[in-house]
Design an enzyme around this catalytic site. Structure first.
Site, PDB file in Angstrom:
ATOM      1  N   ALA A  16       0.858  -1.110   0.160  1.00  0.00           N
ATOM      2  CA  ALA A  16      -0.028   0.115  -0.032  1.00  0.00           C
ATOM      3  C   ALA A  16       0.868   1.263  -0.129  1.00  0.00           C
ATOM      4  CB  ALA A  16      -1.002   0.061   0.965  1.00  0.00           C
TER       5      ALA A  16
ATOM      6  N   ASP B 219      12.662   4.353   3.592  1.00  0.00           N
ATOM      7  CA  ASP B 219      11.588   3.650   4.257  1.00  0.00           C
ATOM      8  C   ASP B 219      12.140   3.189   5.517  1.00  0.00           C
ATOM      9  OD1 ASP B 219      10.294   4.249   1.772  1.00  0.00           O
ATOM     10  OD2 ASP B 219       9.517   2.156   1.841  1.00  0.00           O
TER      11      ASP B 219
HETATM   12  C1  MEV Z   1       9.069   3.453  -1.703  1.00  0.00           C
HETATM   13  O1  MEV Z   1       8.177   3.576  -0.355  1.00  0.00           O
HETATM   14  C2  MEV Z   1       9.795   4.601  -1.842  1.00  0.00           C
HETATM   15  C3  MEV Z   1      10.532   4.672  -3.328  1.00  0.00           C
HETATM   16  O2  MEV Z   1      11.277   5.826  -3.357  1.00  0.00           O
HETATM   17  C4  MEV Z   1      11.521   3.507  -3.408  1.00  0.00           C
HETATM   18  C5  MEV Z   1      12.561   3.570  -2.462  1.00  0.00           C
HETATM   19  O3  MEV Z   1      12.941   4.964  -2.028  1.00  0.00           O
HETATM   20  O4  MEV Z   1      13.354   2.520  -2.087  1.00  0.00           O
HETATM   21  C6  MEV Z   1       9.677   4.355  -4.414  1.00  0.00           C
END
Ligand code: MEV
Length: 307
Positions: free
Chosen positions: A82, A129
């Site tokens: 999500a 993250d």
């Molecule tokens: C995913 O939450 C965030 C992205 O920028 C992937 C990442 O930073 O590893 C899409």
């Protein structure tokens, strides 16, 4: 031993951060908890650690060189697929429980190990993250060290300096499309586009500038400006190919009662976030448009052991 770690919302800069551009994220009050107990054999929720859905847990066990065997129980409030950092929260909480069994936990060490696990399991990634799940609160990622530096993470020729940043207390409305999208292929598709199209590279750089303006706007409580920047960030992400018609629908529904709205996380489905002064009304509008909506707050607590 048990540990917990929060999910996250990216307010500005997803995808661009993978190329080393600035990004802003905040931990949210939806958390994952992992319990670890010595047992006769390795188990995850009673099943095998080799099941694909436990690949992050397994990666964490290998990275932490955990002494076992252990029975691990994983409980997560963070919906998976999500865009809310569920795999990072589970990875960080697992590392928290494993490190907690042998001593005090160090969020910087856990952030580094969790980033490596994510990179190994998901492919190309940034540490946003995993570092947000480790540190809690709000984090600004910059190329160079600045005030509030927490730690620096490097990989290949990229470097991310993770900074603590203070934002006003805010309610965010999250709208979930219910369409689960894997992050790895979406990240790979943006890289492929940037490699072949100089315009896509410019868009990635523009996201970096939007992030820096957005942080300033939020700090001075200029929510109207922050909202405009979120709208532009959403349009760019869609141009980069990580949008979805359902995301556009929920974003449009939310905008009537909010300062701005954008997809959050990897996109391709997943979720959107709106900055709203009337969160209940915005959540109702998202539900009326067919999304699942909930209101979240920034969570100041990062990885922590329980009990
Ligand atoms: C995913 O939450 C965030 C992205 O920028 C992937 C990442 O930073 O590893 C899409």
């Amino acid at each position: 031993m048990a540990a917990s770690a929060p999910g996250k919302l990216i307010l500005f800069g997803e995808h661009a951060v993978v190329f080393g551009e600035p990004a802003l994220a905040t931990a949210i009050n939806l958390r994952a908890e992992v319990f670890a107990r010595p047992h006769a054999e390795w188990r995850a929720d009673g099943g095998s650690l080799d099941e694909p859905r436990y690949r992050y847990v397994r990666g964490a066990v290998q990275k932490a060189k955990a002494q076992g065997p252990l029975w691990l129980e994983v409980r997560s409030m963070v919906p998976s697929g999500a865009g809310l950092g569920s795999s990072a929260a589970v990875t960080v909480a697992t590392l928290g429980a494993l490190h907690g069994m042998v001593g005090a936990i160090d969020p910087a060490t856990i952030a580094r190990e969790a980033f490596e696990v994510e990179h190994e399991v998901q492919g190309r990634a940034s540490p946003i993250d995993t570092s947000t799940a480790s540190a809690g609160g709000s984090l600004l990622v910059l190329r160079k060290p600045s005030e509030g530096l927490l730690w620096t993470i490097e990989r290949d020729s990229r470097r991310w300096c993770l900074h603590r940043t203070d934002l006003p207390p805010l309610d965010f409305v999250v709208g979930s499309t219910g369409i689960s999208a894997a992050t790895g292929p979406l990240v790979a598709s943006v890289k492929e586009r940037v490699d072949r199209d100089p315009k896509a590279r410019d868009l990635v750089r523009e996201i970096g500038r939007i992030t820096l303006d957005g942080v300033q706007a939020l700090r001075r409580r200029d929510f109207a400006r922050a909202g405009q920047l979120m709208d532009r960030n959403h349009a760019i992400l869609t141009e980069l190919g990580v949008g979805h018609p359902m995301l556009d629908r929920l974003v449009a529904a939310a905008r009537a009662t909010s300062y701005g709205a954008k997809l959050t996380g990897a996109g391709g489905g997943g979720s959107m976030v709106a900055l709203s002064e009337r969160p209940e009304a915005t959540a109702a509008a998202i539900r009326a448009a067919g999304g699942k909506a909930f209101i979240v707050r920034s969570d100041p607590v990062g990885v922590t052991t329980l009990g």
